[in-house]
Design an enzyme around this catalytic site. Sequence first.
Site, PDB file in Angstrom:
ATOM      1  CB  SER A   1       7.539   6.652  10.991  1.00 23.03           C
ATOM      2  OG  SER A   1       7.548   5.223  10.353  1.00 23.03           O
TER       3      SER A   1
ATOM      4  CG  ASP B   1       2.148   1.378   9.183  1.00 32.85           C
ATOM      5  OD1 ASP B   1       2.718   1.529   8.531  1.00 32.85           O
ATOM      6  OD2 ASP B   1       1.580   2.657   9.504  1.00 32.85           O
TER       7      ASP B   1
ATOM      8  NE  ARG C   1       9.206   6.067   8.358  1.00 38.10           N
ATOM      9  CZ  ARG C   1       9.331   7.336   7.622  1.00 38.10           C
ATOM     10  NH1 ARG C   1       9.750   8.202   7.432  1.00 38.10           N
ATOM     11  NH2 ARG C   1       7.669   7.945   7.666  1.00 38.10           N
TER      12      ARG C   1
ATOM     13  NE  ARG D   1       3.463   9.604  12.378  1.00 35.53           N
ATOM     14  CZ  ARG D   1       3.431   8.381  12.521  1.00 35.53           C
ATOM     15  NH1 ARG D   1       4.325   7.873  11.044  1.00 35.53           N
ATOM     16  NH2 ARG D   1       3.221   7.884  13.126  1.00 35.53           N
TER      17      ARG D   1
ATOM     18  CG  ASP E   1      -0.198  -0.317   2.503  1.00 32.60           C
ATOM     19  OD1 ASP E   1       1.120  -0.023   2.812  1.00 32.60           O
ATOM     20  OD2 ASP E   1      -1.093  -0.436   3.759  1.00 32.60           O
ATOM     21  CG  HIS E   2       2.972   2.876   2.942  1.00 37.32           C
ATOM     22  ND1 HIS E   2       2.783   1.660   3.300  1.00 37.32           N
ATOM     23  CD2 HIS E   2       4.129   3.444   4.018  1.00 37.32           C
ATOM     24  CE1 HIS E   2       1.880   2.074   5.119  1.00 37.32           C
ATOM     25  NE2 HIS E   2       3.228   2.579   4.870  1.00 37.32           N
TER      26      HIS E   2
HETATM   27  C1  MIC Z   1       4.546   5.941   8.314  1.00 31.88           C
HETATM   28  O1  MIC Z   1       3.081   6.607   8.500  1.00 31.88           O
HETATM   29  O2  MIC Z   1       5.101   7.422   8.608  1.00 31.88           O
HETATM   30  C2  MIC Z   1       4.551   4.853   7.680  1.00 31.88           C
HETATM   31  C3  MIC Z   1       5.270   5.536   6.456  1.00 31.88           C
HETATM   32  O3  MIC Z   1       3.013   4.277   7.907  1.00 31.88           O
HETATM   33  C4  MIC Z   1       4.723   4.441   8.521  1.00 31.88           C
HETATM   34  C5  MIC Z   1       5.390   3.499   8.085  1.00 31.88           C
HETATM   35  C6  MIC Z   1       6.608   3.213   7.340  1.00 31.88           C
HETATM   36  O4  MIC Z   1       7.902   4.195   7.342  1.00 31.88           O
HETATM   37  O5  MIC Z   1       7.225   2.451   7.029  1.00 31.88           O
HETATM   38  C7  MIC Z   1       4.732   4.048  10.212  1.00 31.88           C
HETATM   39  O6  MIC Z   1       3.531   4.976  10.382  1.00 31.88           O
HETATM   40  O7  MIC Z   1       4.770   3.746  10.587  1.00 31.88           O
HETATM   41 FE1  SF4 Z   2      -0.180   4.701   4.849  1.00 31.89          FE
HETATM   42 FE2  SF4 Z   2       1.214   5.222   7.038  1.00 31.89          FE
HETATM   43 FE3  SF4 Z   2      -0.574   7.816   5.884  1.00 31.89          FE
HETATM   44 FE4  SF4 Z   2      -1.359   5.608   7.277  1.00 31.89          FE
HETATM   45  S1  SF4 Z   2       0.187   6.886   7.548  1.00 31.89           S
HETATM   46  S2  SF4 Z   2      -1.755   5.685   4.966  1.00 31.89           S
HETATM   47  S3  SF4 Z   2      -0.031   3.868   6.647  1.00 31.89           S
HETATM   48  S4  SF4 Z   2       1.584   6.730   4.772  1.00 31.89           S
END
Ligand code: MIC
Ligand code: SF4
Length: 641
Positions: free
Chosen positions: A535, A119, A537, A379, A64-65
């Site tokens: 995140s 995530d 990550r 975010r 999905d990302h």
């Molecule tokens: C995000 O919203 O920052 C992400 C991308 O979903 C991350 C995961 C990632 O960095 O791949 C998260 O929230 O953990």
């Molecule tokens: Fe995707 Fe993270 Fe955004 Fe949710 S917050 S839509 S998991 S990138």
Amino acid sequence: MGLTLTEKILRAHVVDGEFKKGAEIGLKIDQTLTQDATGTMAYIEFEAIGIPRVRTERSVAYIDHNTLQNGFENADDHRFIGSVAKKHGIYFSRPGNGICHQVHLERFGVPGKTLIGSDSHTPTGGGLGMLAMGAGGLDVAVAMGGGAYYITYPKVVKIELVGKLRPWVSAKDVILEVLRRLSVKGGVGKVMEYVGEGVKTLSVPERATITNMGAELGATTSIFPSDEITRKFLAAEGREEVWSEQKADDDAVYDEELTIDLSTLSPMAACPHSPDNVKSVDELGEMKIDQVCIGSCTNSSLADMMKVAHILKGKTVAPNVSLAIAPGSKQVLNMLAENGALADMIAAGARVLESACGPCIGMGQSPNSAGISLRTFNRNFLGRSGTKDAQVYLVSPEVAALSAINGYLSNPTTLGEMPEIKMPEKFLINDNMVELPAAEEDADKVEILRGPNIKPFPETHPLENEIACKVSLKVEDNITTDHIMPAGAKILPLRSNIPEISKHCFEVVDEAFPARAKALGKSVIVGGTNYGQGSSREHAALAPLYLGVKAVITKSFARIHAANLINAGILPLTFADPADYDKIAEGDDVTLSDIFEAVERGSMTLSTAKGEKIELVCAYSPRQIAILKAGGLLPYTKSGK
Ligand code: MIC
Ligand code: SF4
């Protein structure tokens, strides 16, 4: 003494440790999820652990990302994850099927179960009454292999909801209010448990919006009870049989309490560049806007999209405003197509995107220079949209849609009566984009498809008794993992390649950092409070590991990032006296000595070349010490611990 719902689920899953607030406990994990941006690494780690088949009740791999395929890298990662899933017993949600959290809520979540996901928004499952937590990829890999997931036994905060939301005020405004009151650090070490009469006025997707964005409080997770409303939601998903009632005892004792009267809330916005910088829409006034993005795992349910379509119907998106909409799942998009709401969005001029994270993670739709963007996401960290000087405001779908029509920030409560948006008795159920794993006896025949950008896990280093090096970087409070390891369309394709992605480490803060750290060979980083928020990550720990960072010294850490540092074999240390932060500068020579003894004691001394002695706290559990000594969770797990 009665128990909270959180404690009930914890007690039913604990496999290691004791019930003492603040102590480390190991939990049995029933379900896992991964997404593709963290998934490739998580599956490389799972392969390295060497367990042939997942030992959970359900593990799902979502794509999905990284769905913007402007090169072979992302598509190769999707193919790799698909093949690993098939071989090792994991369900595979193909690109196009939707955002992991939305799809998991619809198709896989089960009340009362534990779920961890690579995530940070995995707490979305709390909307169903699951104990759902974000974790680093390595922790998810270990849980897939049947290992326990360790957390600090949390405090439980009672958030009592009373009253009912006024028309056009949204679940998003509830969590924005919680963020306004508690800040992005307010939930650290805590689970937010929602109770009270007001809970009965919220649907499962609305509850999920609130638990989803509870991640921004730094909370371990957030949870709602599972009740009749949950049963009806699951029945509409054709999954009533997985329902069970989940609730706290009437006399449950909580560590903290907070009451929110839903009827007093009004539409709000989180202003740049932090989700807790919340003001009311009225207070902000009719600010001119350039872009509106609707979707993400926070706000992309069918009900959200129907409200948006209703506001857009028969109107045109204002001149000079770009409106992008990404419905959260194929189920939602398909239903919008069938009931005509999609046609209303298209007719109004919306740019309809595939069901994926998209602009939320900077995968396209970056705003214009200094552009003002309203987003229904969770975010708004500096630079996350892909435009460094963009001003991103986080709002509800109702505020977003009306503002897109007007061309300026607008309060939807002026729209008067809200039409009843009826949810169908049955959602459209079609799991044709979920591939089932191969039967165990056929697993050998499945070939793992690895692309050239997929590089192995970086070299790990067992803990040394002395670290003498320079401070390669000093940063301020609230550093997010988006600062440490930025995302976006250019960098995300490198998630499977630590040497390459490391070249972008901290580039938002200091472009020279990666080269400087690499040249030093060994260094430490100094930070302020809530370091590593955002995140999950693990790349925000793996890139520093690759660049030779041995320790990170801060005023405080965010939960998942601190765990990721230990998992990578890097020491997270905090100042015993936060004022000592001022005594260290970038470029200083520092020494940490007698480390083996210090970690057992829980305190360490840092000496500077200027002769200062600074006390640091390192309150690790015996398990964490063993992980650090082994050089991280991967070598620790491989050694059979
Ligand atoms: C995000 O919203 O920052 C992400 C991308 O979903 C991350 C995961 C990632 O960095 O791949 C998260 O929230 O953990
Ligand atoms: Fe995707 Fe993270 Fe955004 Fe949710 S917050 S839509 S998991 S990138």
